[in-house]
Design a protein around this motif. Structure first.
Motif, short mmCIF file in Angstrom:
data_model
loop_
_atom_site.label_atom_id
_atom_site.label_comp_id
_atom_site.label_asym_id
_atom_site.label_seq_id
_atom_site.Cartn_x
_atom_site.Cartn_y
_atom_site.Cartn_z
N THR A 69 52.26 28.99 41.68
CA THR A 69 53.06 28.05 42.45
C THR A 69 54.31 28.76 42.98
O THR A 69 54.63 29.87 42.55
CB THR A 69 53.52 26.87 41.57
OG1 THR A 69 54.36 27.42 40.54
CG2 THR A 69 52.35 26.15 40.93
N GLN A 70 55.05 28.09 43.86
CA GLN A 70 56.30 28.66 44.37
C GLN A 70 57.27 28.93 43.21
O GLN A 70 57.91 29.97 43.14
CB GLN A 70 56.92 27.68 45.40
CG GLN A 70 58.22 28.17 46.02
CD GLN A 70 58.09 29.53 46.73
OE1 GLN A 70 57.03 29.87 47.25
NE2 GLN A 70 59.16 30.32 46.71
N ARG A 71 57.32 27.96 42.26
CA ARG A 71 58.23 28.17 41.13
C ARG A 71 57.80 29.40 40.32
O ARG A 71 58.62 30.22 39.91
CB ARG A 71 58.26 26.92 40.21
CG ARG A 71 59.22 27.05 39.04
CD ARG A 71 59.15 25.87 38.08
NE ARG A 71 57.87 25.74 37.41
CZ ARG A 71 57.46 26.48 36.38
NH1 ARG A 71 58.23 27.44 35.90
NH2 ARG A 71 56.27 26.29 35.83
N GLU A 72 56.48 29.56 40.14
CA GLU A 72 56.00 30.74 39.39
C GLU A 72 56.27 32.03 40.17
O GLU A 72 56.57 33.07 39.57
CB GLU A 72 54.51 30.60 39.08
CG GLU A 72 54.26 29.57 37.98
CD GLU A 72 52.79 29.19 37.84
OE1 GLU A 72 52.45 28.59 36.81
OE2 GLU A 72 51.99 29.46 38.77
N GLU A 74 58.82 32.56 41.94
CA GLU A 74 60.24 32.86 41.72
C GLU A 74 60.51 33.30 40.27
O GLU A 74 61.27 34.24 40.05
CB GLU A 74 61.10 31.63 42.04
CG GLU A 74 61.23 31.42 43.54
CD GLU A 74 61.56 29.99 43.92
OE1 GLU A 74 62.08 29.24 43.06
OE2 GLU A 74 61.28 29.61 45.08
N GLU A 75 59.87 32.63 39.31
CA GLU A 75 60.25 32.89 37.91
C GLU A 75 59.36 33.93 37.21
O GLU A 75 59.85 34.73 36.43
CB GLU A 75 60.24 31.58 37.14
CG GLU A 75 61.26 30.62 37.71
CD GLU A 75 61.44 29.35 36.89
OE1 GLU A 75 62.51 28.76 36.97
OE2 GLU A 75 60.49 28.97 36.17
N SER A 101 63.95 30.68 31.47
CA SER A 101 62.88 30.07 32.28
C SER A 101 61.98 31.15 32.88
O SER A 101 60.79 30.92 33.12
CB SER A 101 63.47 29.20 33.38
OG SER A 101 64.23 30.00 34.27
#
Ligand code: ADQ
Length: 474
Positions: A69-72, A74-75, A101
């Motif tokens: 995902t976009q969050r993954e 980034e993180e 995180s």
């Protein structure tokens, strides 16, 4: 020996006939052995699906993609992989940007990927995991009951014990690596650092045959220096006479640098060394230029934004000081270059300048050597901190922190007599040929096949089709 090859890498190639040495070598190994290539696909929809998705029309093996995902992105990718592990492995603890995180996302992606992988592998498959994005993947696969052979190859430097101190305690590299059967590193120096890490652990013992016993696990750590497709590169470089189609500006003498725009590649000191060479050059009429090709990467990460603006400032100052109406000493290009053109640029360059502060191997050094004209070769100026320096000892080896030393090496390379250039080229080319990308790939796979791993699934109550009964890790 039976069993398919299952390669896992961060990105999966999407073209039918992929290009780039490493990708081509893995593609050929998969074509020969049959198997599966698993990697993330940037264009798949946002929500991760419950299973791997087949992509492409390759007939000889299967390509399966997973989503992040976009969050993954980034993180997991920009965060833990590239703002924590990358700087730690490249001796830049000062650039580590750690958030809990990030580590949570890193573990989540590895756990999810392990669940997707156990659904498609057979007990006698050989799983070969690539690089620092997936250190804990074997541990996650073992938790799900897979006891077949799993190998890991780290493309970047193995960190020193001191640098490992910048990792959070819960990111325990020793625990993660011990769940592999074979850990492949680029150089003998990397293996020495890895053994030093294990020696510092109470439960580890380096056995007489060189394997490591860590608690109940026994596994091997060995170096497999990665290489390039030498023949393909030499062919591409020799297709056109040097300089003829490179445009009028490329007919003069030039020094070439080709690197991703990464702080580990030592570009600011390279620019400073070239500026010093220009100030000190004995023959003021000799107009040698530096062509630096540096496509940006990971631009969302602050440390990469900073290196870009530092270089732009240095380049502006260098040209402002030394340029003349009809001459620009530094050309600095932020783009990817077609590989055939790149090969010809290598061949036309009097000097190949490869001066990273830390680098797992550095394929540019090997590409530069392979592209040379044996009758009139250029000179490789190589940082002794690149993995490639372990074998390319006849390059002009430099300390990338010593700007005067690098500027002197430039003078020496540019003035080097033909006989010495040929001697150094022949010695380097021998090494580049001996350790080409197929040797790397085949020797790793043979070593993994030779590992004695108990086959099957961990839980003996799971018999004929255990995968169907495996419970996802919580
Ligand atoms: P990288 O850090 O990406 O690789 P490197 O080994 O030099 O570094 O490979 C870069 C590749 O990209 C080369 O094949 C080069 O030709 C190509 N490239 C670079 N700039 C380009 C441009 N502008 N246009 C086209 N192609 C370009 C990581 C590790 C290295 C290790 C490799 C392989 O950091 O230490 O050698 O993996 O294991």
């Amino acid at each position: 020996m039976g069993g398919r090859l299952v390669v896992v890498s961060n990105r999966i190639p999407t073209e039918a006939e992929p290009s780039g040495g490493l990708v081509v070598a893995l593609h050929s190994a998969l074509c020969a052995k049959g198997g599966i290539w698993i990697g993330s696909h940037p264009d798949l929809s946002e929500a991760p699906s419950a299973q791997l998705q087949p992509i492409g029309n390759e007939q000889r093996y299967t390509r399966l993609a997973f989503q992040i995902t976009q969050r993954e992105h980034e993180e997991f990718y920009l965060g833990f992989a590239n703002s924590v592990l990358w700087p730690v492995c490249h001796r830049r603890g000062d650039l580590v940007d750690f958030k809990r995180s990030f580590q949570n996302a890193y573990m989540e992606v590895n756990k999810r990927l392990a669940r997707l992988i156990v659904d498609v592998v057979e007990p006698d498959d050989l799983i070969w995991i690539q690089d620092y994005h997936f250190f804990p993947l074997a541990s996650e696969l073992r938790k799900l009951g897979f006891t077949g052979r799993i190998g890991f190859f780290l493309h970047i430097p193995f960190p020193t014990l001191g640098d490992l101190g910048a990792l959070p305690e819960s990111a325990n590299l020793a625990d993660w690596l011990a769940d592999y059967d074979l850990v492949g590193l680029q150089t003998r120096a990397d293996v020495a650092r890895c053994l030093e890490m294990f020696r510092s652990q109470n439960q580890a013992e380096v056995m007489l045959d060189g394997r490591i016993k860590y608690g109940a696990q026994v596994f091997s750590v060995r170096s497999f220096p990665i290489g390039i497709d030498v023949k393909a590169f030499a062919r591409a470089a020799s297709q056109t006479p040097t300089g003829a189609d490179l445009g009028p500006d490329m007919r003069g003498e030039y020094i070439l640098g080709v690197d991703r725009l990464d702080y580990s590649k030592g570009l600011p000191n390279r620019f400073r060394a070239f500026a010093q060479y220009l100030e000190k050059r004995p023959d003021k009429d000799r107009r040698v230029s530096l062509l630096q090709i540096a496509p940006p990467t990971r631009e969302e990460v602050m440390a990469y934004k900073q290196i870009r603006s530092e270089l732009e400032e240095l380049a502006g100052r260098l040209n402002g000081t030394h340029a003349e109406l009809d001459w620009t000493p530094l050309r600095y290009i932020h783009r990817n270059i077609n590989r055939d053109l790149l090969a010809r640029l290598y061949r036309g360059a009097r000097v190949g300048m490869v001066t990273p502060l830390a680098d797992g191997m550095n394929l540019v050094a090997k590409e530069y050597v392979a592209a040379q004209d044996p009758d009139d070769p250029g000179v490789l100026v190589l940082s002794h901190l690149a993995g490639a320096a372990e074998d390319l000892t006849e390059a002009l080896l430099v300390n990338p922190y010593d700007i005067e030393g690098m500027s002197d090496a430039l003078s020496q390379a540019l003035d080097m007599p033909l006989e010495e250039r040929k001697r150094r080229y022949t010695a380097c080319m021998d090494q580049v040929e001996k350790t080409d990308v197929n040797v790397w790939c085949n020797s790793f796979i043979s070593a993994l096949e030779a590992c004695e791993a108990p086959l099957g699934w961990g839980n003996s109550t799971m018999n004929h089709n255990p995968r169907k009964t495996l419970k996802p890790a919580t």
